[in-house]
Design a protein around this motif. Structure first.
Motif, PDB file in Angstrom:
ATOM      1  N   ARG A 190      16.375  27.009  14.268  1.00 19.10           N
ATOM      2  CA  ARG A 190      17.711  27.042  14.878  1.00 19.10           C
ATOM      3  C   ARG A 190      17.975  28.390  15.573  1.00 19.10           C
ATOM      4  O   ARG A 190      18.560  28.437  16.657  1.00 19.10           O
ATOM      5  N   LYS A 221      13.773  15.713   9.585  1.00 16.57           N
ATOM      6  CA  LYS A 221      14.521  16.959   9.437  1.00 16.57           C
ATOM      7  C   LYS A 221      13.964  17.797   8.295  1.00 16.57           C
ATOM      8  O   LYS A 221      13.728  19.005   8.442  1.00 16.57           O
ATOM      9  N   ASP A 222      13.743  17.168   7.126  1.00 13.82           N
ATOM     10  CA  ASP A 222      13.186  17.913   5.982  1.00 13.82           C
ATOM     11  C   ASP A 222      11.741  18.319   6.227  1.00 13.82           C
ATOM     12  O   ASP A 222      11.294  19.373   5.754  1.00 13.82           O
ATOM     13  N   ASN A 232      11.853  21.361   8.258  1.00 17.59           N
ATOM     14  CA  ASN A 232      12.284  22.472   7.407  1.00 17.59           C
ATOM     15  C   ASN A 232      11.139  22.963   6.525  1.00 17.59           C
ATOM     16  O   ASN A 232      10.976  24.159   6.295  1.00 17.59           O
ATOM     17  N   THR A 233      10.332  22.023   6.032  1.00 16.04           N
ATOM     18  CA  THR A 233       9.208  22.401   5.171  1.00 16.04           C
ATOM     19  C   THR A 233       8.141  23.160   5.948  1.00 16.04           C
ATOM     20  O   THR A 233       7.583  24.157   5.460  1.00 16.04           O
ATOM     21  N   LEU A 238      18.019  18.950  15.187  1.00 13.01           N
ATOM     22  CA  LEU A 238      17.936  18.629  13.759  1.00 13.01           C
ATOM     23  C   LEU A 238      19.051  17.684  13.328  1.00 13.01           C
ATOM     24  O   LEU A 238      18.859  16.870  12.411  1.00 13.01           O
ATOM     25  N   ASP A 263      10.570  26.103   8.681  1.00  5.86           N
ATOM     26  CA  ASP A 263      11.818  26.743   8.260  1.00  5.86           C
ATOM     27  C   ASP A 263      12.908  26.454   9.292  1.00  5.86           C
ATOM     28  O   ASP A 263      12.955  27.043  10.378  1.00  5.86           O
ATOM     29  N   ALA A 264      13.797  25.545   8.937  1.00 11.12           N
ATOM     30  CA  ALA A 264      14.829  25.086   9.870  1.00 11.12           C
ATOM     31  C   ALA A 264      15.719  26.224  10.361  1.00 11.12           C
ATOM     32  O   ALA A 264      16.175  26.212  11.516  1.00 11.12           O
ATOM     33  N   ASP A 265      15.960  27.252   9.528  1.00 13.42           N
ATOM     34  CA  ASP A 265      16.812  28.362   9.961  1.00 13.42           C
ATOM     35  C   ASP A 265      16.157  29.138  11.104  1.00 13.42           C
ATOM     36  O   ASP A 265      16.809  29.498  12.092  1.00 13.42           O
TER      37      ASP A 265
END
Length: 653
Positions: free
Chosen positions: A92, A79-80, A83-84, A71, A87-89
């Protein structure tokens, strides 16, 4: 920059992961071990199992971690978007669990290899190996959910369109069902689903087209509703991400006929809501479905409100109808022209903060350009030679035209028959020299121009001087050969040369010398009598030959005899000793004990042996091949060294 991730390999489930690694360990490594083997061999057998399993696990984890995008290394748009969608969390955390499992497996391997070095029996080593592989398998089973999640992310990433954030882009946005997908389908060959109901497009679609030999991409975004950012769903957030991060020309579509199900007032309000995302971008207000309703058909209040969007001068209104194709190409061309001009101006103005009002690149270019002007403001006129000033223009149809070389060639038979006279234009001091037989070599000068005209007189004087010196005996030798001995030497040398020539001729006549040298070069043993006969035939005196060779043999015999007999008297030598006896005496040298050579006493020898064992211990621990190991050559039967046999018949042997 990478814009698509279609080549990410599949992520196995936890059970597939275990099956792949353990079956590979079983296939690649030996499986035969017995309690009768040396304990060092048993330890090495199970150590290799544990280390190979750990290396295979680490290799698989590293392949998974390297294949997924990082990311922090990708474009903010991607990247966004990740995330959309995912969910980037969570993304990761899943990758972090893979990395943690990799480090834990390496730690387990290191600990159990250290324990295996001190294993005392086959059973103890086997139990340690089972414990190590069992702990690794338990770790993999805990990764069930992260592995499933990453495989689903991989499948969805492969279906995402390849969007290049840095290329020329037209971004189509607006309320659902206002004709965005129809416009994309009209200007590109993208296979977009077009339906008469809202939210047909649920993800980003990309189409490509060419304009003025440049490649453009057009992106169709899902419809957006006018509500706060926190209340938008995943479909709408894809559009917001694209609008916020992509350098593009924004085409905001509106349906004034209200067939989309939303009022003109709501569409204007949505434009105002997302207008902060349009900063530093080209914005076009595109009115679709003009075959049903045009801006002139609206009531005055709506017309005035629509004009307020255009008053700033940053927004341009375009009209089209995707149903009748009216104005579609005009809208596309206008947007592309403005986008190209805007990108060029941005490149020229790059670095404005560093170089003042004029852009950095423009300032650099202008600093390198210098236009030279005449001094004193005088104007330079065009120069036309006098011979050409009054000459009429060449006309092929004019009978009085001047004759060209091409006309001369046509009169004399044409190409291939007539040869152009190359010497006619020579510029020489005397025009008569043009057709001299001596060729021109450089700068219109002939070879004859470099010849001294008095060369013949000088040559005649030299010849007369040579004749005079010869008559006076200038070239005669000062020392005449009067000595009879020297004359005899010369005569014998002539005889030797003749004899050598005869030998060469005889060798040439022999048929056995096909590809050999004419004179053999290898030394061959000859008797002393043969040497004397050969020298006599060549005319060489051999009376003193035996006497010259005698002292050398005497000295050699004396040294050999003295060393053999142990006598001190130089006259008491064994002249009759045969060469074979001398060779035997040499071969009877005392044998040496390699174990005791170079060692002074018993303590030094034991210390040397102990150091040798210590240096060999590292080689043994690494299972390296030593000088005493058996070497299997390639000629040994293949099936004995091809590994374990699989299922099936063995009739091939």
């Amino acid at each position: 920059m990478k814009t698509t991730w279609k080549d990410i390999p599949p992520v196995p489930t936890q059970q597939e992961f275990l099956d792949i690694v353990l079956s590979r360990t079983q296939r690649k490594l030996p499986t035969q071990i017995r309690a009768g083997f040396k304990i060092s061999r048993i330890r090495g057998f199970y150590t290799r199992k544990v280390k190979f399993t750990q290396e295979t696990f680490s290799e698989k984890f590293a392949a998974i971690l390297d294949s997924f995008p990082r990311l922090q290394d990708i474009h903010p748009f991607h990247k966004d978007l990740l995330n959309t969608l995912y969910d980037a969390d969570h993304f990761r955390i899943a990758l972090g669990q893979m990395s943690t499992a990799k480090h834990l497996i390496e730690t387990i391997s290191r600990d159990y290899v250290r324990l295996l070095k001190y294993g005392q029996s086959l059973f103890q080593c086997k139990q340690l190996k089972k414990a190590a592989l069992g702990r690794m398998a338990t770790l993999i089973k805990r990764l069930k959910d992260p592995l499933l999640y990453l495989d689903q992310v991989r499948q969805h990433l492969g279906r995402l369109p390849a969007i290049d954030p840095n290329t020329r882009t037209l971004l189509i946005c607006g309320y659902p069902n206002v004709g965005k997908s129809s416009f994309l389908r009209s200007i590109t060959r993208a296979d977009v689903d077009v339906q008469p109901y809202a939210f047909t497009t649920k993800s980003l679609f990309v189409g490509h087209f060419d304009y003025k030999y440049l490649r453009f991409q057009a992106i169709d975004t899902p419809g957006i509703l006018d509500h706060p950012l926190e209340e938008m769903n995943t479909i709408e957030m894809q559009s917001i991400t694209a609008i916020a991060h992509l350098r593009s020309a924004i085409l905001y579509f509106m349906d004034l006929s209200e067939q989309c199900g939303y009022t003109v007032q709501a569409q204007i309000q949505l434009f105002k809501s997302i207008k902060p995302l349009f900063s530093n971008k080209l914005v076009f207000l595109v009115v679709n479905k003009i075959d049903v309703a045009r801006p002139e058909d609206l009531n005055p209040d709506l017309q005035a409100e629509l004009q307020t969007l255009l008053t700033s001068g940053e927004v341009e209104m375009l009209q089209l109808s995707c149903n009748t194709q009216e104005g579609v190409q005009e809208v596309k061309n206008a947007a592309c022209e403005r986008l190209i001009a805007d990108r060029v101006s941005q490149k020229l103005k790059a670095g404005t903060a560093n170089n003042g009002a004029i852009g950095g690149r423009l300032a650099d270019v202008m600093a390198r350009i210098h236009v030279a002007q005449p001094l004193g403001g005088q104007k330079l006129e065009t120069f036309i030679p006098e011979g050409l000033e009054g000459r009429a223009k060449y006309d092929k149809e004019d009978p009085d035209r001047r004759k060209l070389a091409r006309d001369v060639e046509a009169e004399n038979g044409g190409a291939g028959v007539y040869n152009v006279d190359m010497r006619a234009d020579y510029i020489l001091k005397n025009p008569e020299w043009k057709y001299d037989k001596i060729p021109e070599i450089f700068d219109g000068q002939n070879v004859y121009d470099f010849i001294d005209p008095d060369i013949e007189a000088k040559l005649q004087a030299l010849e007369e001087e040579e004749e005079k010196l010869e008559q006076e005996g200038y070239y005669d030798s000062d020392e005449e050969i009067d000595d009879e001995e020297e004359a005899e030497v010369l005569q014998k040398a002539e005889i030797i040369r003749e004899k050598q020539q005869l030998i060469r001729n005889e060798a040439r006549m022999k048929k056995r010398l096909k590809n050999q040298a004419i004179i053999p070069r290898k030394a061959m043993k000859k008797n002393f009598s043969e040497l004397e006969d050969a020298l006599d035939q060549l005319g060489v005196d051999t009376t003193n030959l035996a006497e010259r060779a005698q002292p050398r043999s005497r000295s050699r015999g004396r040294s050999l005899t003295r060393s053999r007999m142990g006598t001190e008297d130089p006259d008491s030598m064994d002249v009759d000793a045969k060469p074979r006896d001398r060779l035997r005496s040499k071969s009877r040298a005392p044998t040496t004990n390699r174990r005791e050579d170079g060692v002074t006493d018993e303590a030094s020898r034991s210390k040397a042996e102990r150091l040798a064992k210590l240096s060999q211990k590292k080689m043994n621990r690494m299972a390296r091949q030593g000088e005493a190991d058996r070497h299997a050559t390639a000629s040994i039967t293949k099936h004995l060294f091809a590994g374990k046999r699989g299922m099936g018949k063995t009739q091939r042997r």
